[in-house]
Design a protein around this motif. Structure first.
Motif, PDB file in Angstrom:
ATOM      1  N   GLU A  71       0.844  -1.205   0.000  1.00 25.39           N
ATOM      2  CA  GLU A  71       0.000   0.000   0.000  1.00 25.39           C
ATOM      3  C   GLU A  71       0.878   1.254   0.000  1.00 25.39           C
ATOM      4  OE1 GLU A  71      -0.482  -2.652   2.003  1.00 25.39           O
ATOM      5  OE2 GLU A  71      -2.239  -3.349   0.871  1.00 25.39           O
ATOM      6  N   GLN A  72       1.950   1.235   0.803  1.00 25.31           N
ATOM      7  CA  GLN A  72       2.843   2.406   0.829  1.00 25.31           C
ATOM      8  C   GLN A  72       3.549   2.583  -0.510  1.00 25.31           C
ATOM      9  OE1 GLN A  72       5.519   2.371   4.124  1.00 25.31           O
ATOM     10  NE2 GLN A  72       3.866   2.404   5.630  1.00 25.31           N
ATOM     11  N   TRP A  73       3.974   1.466  -1.080  1.00 27.08           N
ATOM     12  CA  TRP A  73       4.615   1.531  -2.403  1.00 27.08           C
ATOM     13  C   TRP A  73       3.652   2.136  -3.428  1.00 27.08           C
ATOM     14  CZ3 TRP A  73       2.930  -1.298  -6.762  1.00 27.08           C
ATOM     15  CH2 TRP A  73       3.742  -1.155  -7.898  1.00 27.08           C
ATOM     16  N   ASP A  74       2.415   1.667  -3.393  1.00 23.69           N
ATOM     17  CA  ASP A  74       1.404   2.121  -4.347  1.00 23.69           C
ATOM     18  C   ASP A  74       1.164   3.631  -4.210  1.00 23.69           C
ATOM     19  OD1 ASP A  74      -0.593   1.376  -6.340  1.00 23.69           O
ATOM     20  OD2 ASP A  74      -2.052   1.938  -4.815  1.00 23.69           O
ATOM     21  N   ARG A  75       1.081   4.094  -2.952  1.00 23.71           N
ATOM     22  CA  ARG A  75       0.870   5.526  -2.717  1.00 23.71           C
ATOM     23  C   ARG A  75       2.061   6.340  -3.213  1.00 23.71           C
ATOM     24  NH1 ARG A  75      -2.279   4.263   1.672  1.00 23.71           N
ATOM     25  NH2 ARG A  75      -0.526   3.909   3.065  1.00 23.71           N
ATOM     26  N   ALA A  76       3.259   5.840  -2.944  1.00 23.04           N
ATOM     27  CA  ALA A  76       4.467   6.563  -3.380  1.00 23.04           C
ATOM     28  C   ALA A  76       4.549   6.600  -4.912  1.00 23.04           C
ATOM     29  CB  ALA A  76       5.708   5.893  -2.806  1.00 23.04           C
TER      30      ALA A  76
END
Ligand code: GRF
Length: 205
Positions: A71-76
């Motif tokens: 999820e963090q990767w996707d947001r970044a």
């Protein structure tokens, strides 16, 4: 979607970048109606990023391993793409699924090219799966990305004959020749004419 006369493309890549190169070459013609404003990747050391560097374009790399969750990767990734204010995001051999945050911010503006004739052979092994199945024709599909795996509304398709002596590499290379032509043609039309999606039917203009 109405696109401005010189649509801003962000291209995401994971490999050799021949589809990216085809777009860069097409964008050299002012009549094409689009320009690549940035190239992003999920890994470094790939030829696609070298192509972007040679073209003098800004690049960014967001590796899944750099983040504590998908999820963090996707947001970044979404942040990095959105920073370039794209009219269209082209996944050109990008070997990751984008997630809910990415789609929420960019949905309807993201297209992906897949080396098979959807809805057959979704996923990362389309040419191998087509060969193993024994189909006589296969090809490539450009689609508007949704939350599924290669399931979004179809923008364009091209057909390639499977030869008796094909292996995965010869078949995929033949698909890629047709795929690049299809990608350049369809992205140019999306940029110049805009497009609508009604009941899964993608129409230019
Ligand atoms: C293309 O066939 C694409 O559809 C698939 O991987 C290939 C990428 O080729 N997912 P390239 O990196 O553009 O040369």
């Amino acid at each position: 979607m109405a696109t401005p006369s010189n649509a801003r493309l962000v291209v995401l890549v994971s490999g050799s970048g021949t589809n990216l190169q085809a777009l860069l070459d097409a964008c050299g013609d002012p009549e094409y109606g689009a320009r690549v404003v940035a190239v992003g990747a999920d890994r470094d050391g790939i030829e696609a990023l070298a192509r972007a560097d040679r073209a003098g374009l800004p690049t960014f790399v967001r590796k899944l391993s750099q983040f504590s969750s998908r999820e963090q990767w996707d947001r970044a990734l979404a942040d990095s793409v959105a920073a370039f204010d794209p009219d269209l995001v082209v996944l050109a051999g990008f070997m990751k699924l984008v997630g809910p945050d990415f789609l929420a911010r960019l949905e309807g503006r993201v297209v992906n090219t897949h080396p098979a004739l959807s809805p057959s052979f979704p996923g990362t092994t389309g040419p191998a799966d087509a060969l193993a199945y024994g189909v006589k024709v296969t090809g490539a599909t450009l689609f508007v990305v949704d939350s599924g795996v290669d399931t979004g509304p179809v923008v364009a398709q091209c057909v390639v004959t499977v030869e008796d002596d094909d292996d995965v590499d010869t078949l995929h290379e033949r698909i890629k020749v047709a795929e690049r032509r299809m990608l350049v043609d369809a992205v140019g039309r999306m940029a110049r004419e805009g497009f609508t999606i009604t009941d899964r039917k993608v129409r230019f203009g």
